[in-house]
Design a protein around this motif. Structure first.
Motif, PDB file in Angstrom:
ATOM      1  N   LYS A  78       0.850  -1.193   0.000  1.00 17.82           N
ATOM      2  CA  LYS A  78       0.000   0.000   0.000  1.00 17.82           C
ATOM      3  C   LYS A  78       0.885   1.242   0.000  1.00 17.82           C
ATOM      4  CE  LYS A  78      -3.858  -2.212   2.211  1.00 17.82           C
ATOM      5  NZ  LYS A  78      -4.911  -2.159   3.184  1.00 17.82           N
ATOM      6  N   SER A  79       0.352   2.339  -0.517  1.00 22.45           N
ATOM      7  CA  SER A  79       1.139   3.569  -0.537  1.00 22.45           C
ATOM      8  C   SER A  79       1.495   3.947   0.894  1.00 22.45           C
ATOM      9  CB  SER A  79       0.361   4.699  -1.217  1.00 22.45           C
ATOM     10  OG  SER A  79      -0.814   4.981  -0.491  1.00 22.45           O
ATOM     11  N   ASN A  80       2.673   4.426   1.090  1.00 24.19           N
ATOM     12  CA  ASN A  80       3.217   4.813   2.399  1.00 24.19           C
ATOM     13  C   ASN A  80       3.421   3.641   3.345  1.00 24.19           C
ATOM     14  OD1 ASN A  80       3.278   7.508   1.600  1.00 24.19           O
ATOM     15  ND2 ASN A  80       1.157   7.806   2.264  1.00 24.19           N
TER      16      ASN A  80
END
Length: 174
Positions: A78-80
């Motif tokens: 997932k992003s971040n």
């Protein structure tokens, strides 16, 4: 006004009223608890409890002088999302070799992505390999807590690769 035939100070009436009050208090408590759980589920996002779908793939390794270069990808992250990355190495007999002199995309706060690289200085660890080894790259999401403890020790994979040759690499998923 009381029903016909009941006196105001009837012990039976007091007992009934007491039981009704206890039931009403219990219902209030239950309603408050249910409302609190609903509010918490709305406020706290469900993805905090979700497992990461990220995986370690395309693990490869090759010697470069007295170092071993390990490459891998972290996919479906997932992003971040960040990861704690570590490496397990096993010799032909399945004994674990603990690499300590590691640099690159290893340790805490490693972002997901392709073309990750770890360099193991085998000479600094006083490890001299003349046999087949298996390299396992492991990752634990630091951003998404799964409630599941990471495995203390990974099992050595069945497929192995000689440091002197190129061929099959072994990777481990989260």
């Amino acid at each position: 006004m009381l029903p016909t035939g009941m006196k105001q100070n009837c012990p039976r009436q007091k007992t009934l009223i007491t039981k009704i009050r206890i039931i009403m208090k219990s219902l209030k408590i239950i309603i408050i608890l249910i409302a609190g759980m609903i509010i918490l589920n709305i406020i706290i996002p469900f993805n905090l409890y979700a497992q990461s779908k990220a995986r370690v793939e395309n693990v490869d390794f090759f010697p470069d002088g007295s170092t071993l270069i390990i490459t891998f990808d972290i996919v479906k992250f997932k992003s971040n999302e960040t990861f704690k990355i570590w490496v397990d190495v096993y010799n032909e007999s399945g004994d674990k070799i603990i690499p300590r002199a590691l640099t690159g995309d290893v340790g805490d706060n490693i972002p997901g992505g392709e073309y990750k690289r770890i360099i193991w200085d085998m000479e600094a660890d006083q490890v001299f390999l003349d046999e087949d080894i298996a390299v396992v790259v492991l990752a634990e999401s630091e951003t998404i807590k799964t409630g599941k403890k990471p495995e203390k020790e990974a099992k050595p994979p069945k497929e192995k690769q000689t440091v002197k040759k190129e061929g099959i690499s072994v990777g481990a998923a989260l």
